[in-house]
Design a protein around this motif. Sequence first.
Motif, PDB file in Angstrom:
ATOM      1  N   GLY C  20       0.801  -1.220   0.000  1.00 31.79           N
ATOM      2  CA  GLY C  20       0.000   0.000   0.000  1.00 31.79           C
ATOM      3  C   GLY C  20       0.830   1.264   0.000  1.00 31.79           C
ATOM      4  O   GLY C  20       0.280   2.353   0.115  1.00 31.79           O
ATOM      5  N   ASP C  21       2.147   1.165  -0.136  1.00 31.05           N
ATOM      6  CA  ASP C  21       2.995   2.344  -0.001  1.00 31.05           C
ATOM      7  C   ASP C  21       3.078   3.141  -1.279  1.00 31.05           C
ATOM      8  O   ASP C  21       2.772   2.658  -2.366  1.00 31.05           O
ATOM      9  CB  ASP C  21       4.418   1.916   0.379  1.00 31.05           C
ATOM     10  N   LEU C  22       3.535   4.369  -1.120  1.00 30.28           N
ATOM     11  CA  LEU C  22       3.823   5.221  -2.266  1.00 30.28           C
ATOM     12  C   LEU C  22       5.329   5.241  -2.450  1.00 30.28           C
ATOM     13  O   LEU C  22       6.065   5.567  -1.545  1.00 30.28           O
ATOM     14  CB  LEU C  22       3.306   6.628  -2.002  1.00 30.28           C
ATOM     15  N   GLU C  40       1.357  10.937   5.428  1.00 30.62           N
ATOM     16  CA  GLU C  40       1.000   9.639   5.994  1.00 30.62           C
ATOM     17  C   GLU C  40      -0.085   9.802   7.046  1.00 30.62           C
ATOM     18  O   GLU C  40      -1.009   8.995   7.149  1.00 30.62           O
ATOM     19  CB  GLU C  40       2.232   8.968   6.596  1.00 30.62           C
ATOM     20  N   THR C  43      -3.422  10.499   5.055  1.00 22.73           N
ATOM     21  CA  THR C  43      -4.018   9.484   4.189  1.00 22.73           C
ATOM     22  C   THR C  43      -3.747   8.066   4.634  1.00 22.73           C
ATOM     23  O   THR C  43      -4.330   7.126   4.115  1.00 22.73           O
ATOM     24  CB  THR C  43      -3.450   9.614   2.772  1.00 22.73           C
ATOM     25  N   THR C  45      -1.131   6.454   3.945  1.00 19.94           N
ATOM     26  CA  THR C  45      -0.170   5.809   3.037  1.00 19.94           C
ATOM     27  C   THR C  45       1.227   6.270   3.399  1.00 19.94           C
ATOM     28  O   THR C  45       1.485   7.469   3.458  1.00 19.94           O
ATOM     29  CB  THR C  45      -0.444   6.243   1.580  1.00 19.94           C
ATOM     30  N   SER C  46       2.132   5.312   3.630  1.00 13.86           N
ATOM     31  CA  SER C  46       3.484   5.752   3.948  1.00 13.86           C
ATOM     32  C   SER C  46       4.273   5.951   2.660  1.00 13.86           C
ATOM     33  O   SER C  46       4.030   5.285   1.653  1.00 13.86           O
ATOM     34  CB  SER C  46       4.169   4.757   4.877  1.00 13.86           C
ATOM     35  N   ASP C  72       6.128   4.845  -8.093  1.00 18.60           N
ATOM     36  CA  ASP C  72       4.847   5.432  -8.472  1.00 18.60           C
ATOM     37  C   ASP C  72       5.045   6.833  -9.019  1.00 18.60           C
ATOM     38  O   ASP C  72       4.592   7.182 -10.105  1.00 18.60           O
ATOM     39  CB  ASP C  72       3.920   5.514  -7.242  1.00 18.60           C
ATOM     40  N   ASN C 265       0.671   2.092  -7.487  1.00 18.53           N
ATOM     41  CA  ASN C 265      -0.305   2.800  -6.671  1.00 18.53           C
ATOM     42  C   ASN C 265      -0.582   4.199  -7.236  1.00 18.53           C
ATOM     43  O   ASN C 265      -0.266   5.193  -6.597  1.00 18.53           O
ATOM     44  CB  ASN C 265       0.241   2.899  -5.238  1.00 18.53           C
ATOM     45  N   ALA C 268      -2.549   6.848  -4.959  1.00 21.44           N
ATOM     46  CA  ALA C 268      -1.750   7.515  -3.927  1.00 21.44           C
ATOM     47  C   ALA C 268      -0.849   8.564  -4.555  1.00 21.44           C
ATOM     48  O   ALA C 268      -0.621   9.629  -3.977  1.00 21.44           O
ATOM     49  CB  ALA C 268      -0.918   6.477  -3.169  1.00 21.44           C
ATOM     50  N   GLN C 271      -2.807  11.568  -5.162  1.00 20.89           N
ATOM     51  CA  GLN C 271      -3.079  12.233  -3.883  1.00 20.89           C
ATOM     52  C   GLN C 271      -1.875  13.043  -3.439  1.00 20.89           C
ATOM     53  O   GLN C 271      -2.021  14.167  -2.946  1.00 20.89           O
ATOM     54  CB  GLN C 271      -3.359  11.179  -2.806  1.00 20.89           C
TER      55      GLN C 271
END
Lengths: 286, 263, 345
Positions: C20-22, C40, C43, C45-46, C72, C265, C268, C271
Amino acid sequence: MPDRLVSHGQLVTRRRLLWRGAATSSPGVLWLLVFLAIPCLLLLALAFASRGSYGQIIWSPTWRNFRKLAGYGVFGWSADYLWILARTVWLALLTTILCILLAYPIAFFVARRSPRWRNFWLVLLMIPFCTNLVIRTYGWQLVFSILSPNLYPGAIAVIIGMVSSNLSFAVLPLYTSVERIDWSIVDAAEDLYASRWSVFRHGILPQTRPGLVVAVIVTFIPALGTFVVPDLLGGSKTMLIGNLIQQQFGASRDFPFGAALSFTLMLATLIALGIYQRRAGEAGLV
Amino acid sequence: MTRNRRLAATTTATGMALLYLPLLAVVVLSLNQSRLGLHWGGFTLNWYARAWKNPAVLHALTNTLLLAAASTAAATVLGTALAIGIARYPWPRWTQATFSLLVHLPVVTPDIIFAAALLVVFRLLREMTGLFNLGMGTMIIAHVTFQIAFVALVVRARLATIEPEIEEAARDLYATNSDVLRKILLPLLAPGIVAGALLAFTLSLDDFVISFFTSGPESATLPIYIFSSLKRGLSPEIHAVSTVIFLVTAILAVAMQLLSRSD
Amino acid sequence: MKLIIALLLCCISTFAAAAGDLHLLTWSDYIDPEIPRQFEKLTGTSVKIDVYEDTEAMMAKLQAAGGESQYDLVIVTDHAIPVLAKLGLIQKLDPAKLPNAKNVDARFVKPPYDPEGAYSVAYQWGTVGIIYNKKLAGFTPSWSMLLDPARQPGKFLMLDSMRDTLGAALKLNGASVNADKPDDLKKAMETLIAAKQSEKFAGFSGSPNAARQVAGGQADLAMAYNGDALNAIKEDKSSSCDYVVPAEGSIIWVDTMVITSKAPNPDAAHQFINHILDAKVGAQLSNYIHYATPNAAAVSAIDPQSRNDTRIYPPEDQLKRMEYLKDMADQTSLYDEAWTAIKSR
């Protein structure tokens, strides 16, 4: 050879045995073929491919990479790459000679210790050999910047770094031969008032030839392909073929040219091996 | 004769200095309070604490160990099988020669050519299949490839010291093939296999060039981390990390020597 | 057996955490560490940051190393965007996911390097120049301080960046930084080789490292980007260094945010871009790294010290002497060959 043979207490055909052998060895063989032999062949093929304007690989055969290596670039002819090759071979030779010159006395020293202490010295030699090359090399950066900042970056720093990193490679195989020297021959030569060089050449050298051959090969070949030491200690003024290859597969994104350089390096390695094997085979001389 | 002895002793001292001076510099500077290191600022273990807390360092350490363990495991199995498969079966001469060539190839090839060849293969495989992104997987594959050869060579050497007659004797006693393998051959081979595995492990820990070429974004090993940090400017944390690596390899080297002696 | 299972579990957990990371690839020292932390918190997301030191290395990572499916978001410089688009390594942005895009100054919307504004959003902009020790005798704001062996006043570093360093030599010889004639490139190549052979040459380096070496006294002057120079000067309070753009002219660059074509991702990534484009975050970023912001809405929150600093926001007469780098398409090989020759001799 008879097809049926009695072996393993059963009647086993040679073919059946070989099938079993194939089953045992095939995973290893397949792995080496797929990830070693075939990549090397691909690299050879790539040496004749072209590069697109943005670093793409275009599989249309061309001599461009070898012409570039020979110096025919966009701006006219220049001997840059040939100089790099020459510099690499020269530096590798120098490193090997210096290492061997140091290795013999060290091997003698260790051989003359009592058996208990010999292992101690061997371990002492092994430890740097096992420590990562990057650490050993940047350690030299520190040493130079403290003791003698003018030497670094430069060719002398590179030579010292290379000798230091290859020394254990040279001593250990040589030692295995030196350990087995029949000292009575050496003593006999000295009793006959032979000069030190003669004693060495006729008494010691022939006896240590196997170890010496290994030592030279194991020192020269890595020295040819090295890139960490010139990169960290040579600044940008001592480029060797290893650095050039690394650049082509990195920022320059010229894989075909890099492949051509690798092919040349491999050729140089095989030639060196061949020459050495042939000369080592000549009577007495190494 | 004494001239020779003195020459040998001085050369050994010079050699040891050449070998240990850089390592000594790293150790000393890892304990130095001052950041630049050109003068002594006082003794401190601070850099070790900071390195330990640095997530990049820990990540690189995990990668290094994972890589070494995984590749050693695979390479030991494949290499041992390869050695047994070559040495214990009646191959014709030319097959033996080809095997020999194949096994010696990684030993003779300069690291950088090997790394470049793998890089090319991975790139082509990626363009064809979309897999083989550079990362842990490709690094493990690369390491296994050169480790197999070393393991095979070590095990083959050990195998040569075991007479085939022992296996014949076992079969005379109605041992099956798997019995011969499990209860006779492997136990006798064990020191060789362990030596090969230890060698493979050390080679993997020690490797830089091959890892450097085949690594991806998340898979930096400690040597790669140190090298990239050097390009960005030295921090004494690096000295601390390097000293630890040096001590660990020293212990491993001693272990290898002790093991080969007890043989 | 248990060991193998344990190892496998380790591997799986490492990969799972990454899902799930960016993954951000950017220039080193180019973001305030607080910003990913805030992101982080906002959202969940780390952000995992990987850095590079020069554009060519970044392109190698994306093109040859499979980076386009492992990263990403990438911060790339303007002239790389047409290349990356042509190679299919970046994807078009989704304007619906970027409401803050309206904050960007009109100058940077639909720029020449991305005519439809489809692939990129401006991140920061800046200049290339010289960071030097003010106590150096005989220093004048000219590229000859680095490139003319007869006039080099001290130990110097050059940027390990093909277009920037070649651009400096081209400017010194009176050509454009986007020269496409072999003769111009050849002359620039020879200038750089002569400069490199001088014993005062201390090596190629990335910009942050070069700036720090000058500020720390290990070198006397260096090519660097303005923000890195100013950061280094600020960090080392005892130093007496300054940054200047040479009189012959220099390069003005715009760094942008792009999303890779196979990003794991992309949501993310969008975002994060939107987060950076926020007025407050944009100001926080520029205040920390001392570069110029393209974010019109953020300008009011920029430190007055930075806003009035002509080294960050150059005046019109300086801007006239600066050029943007353009992608040289098929003529890139001239630059590649020249650069390889410079590095190898």
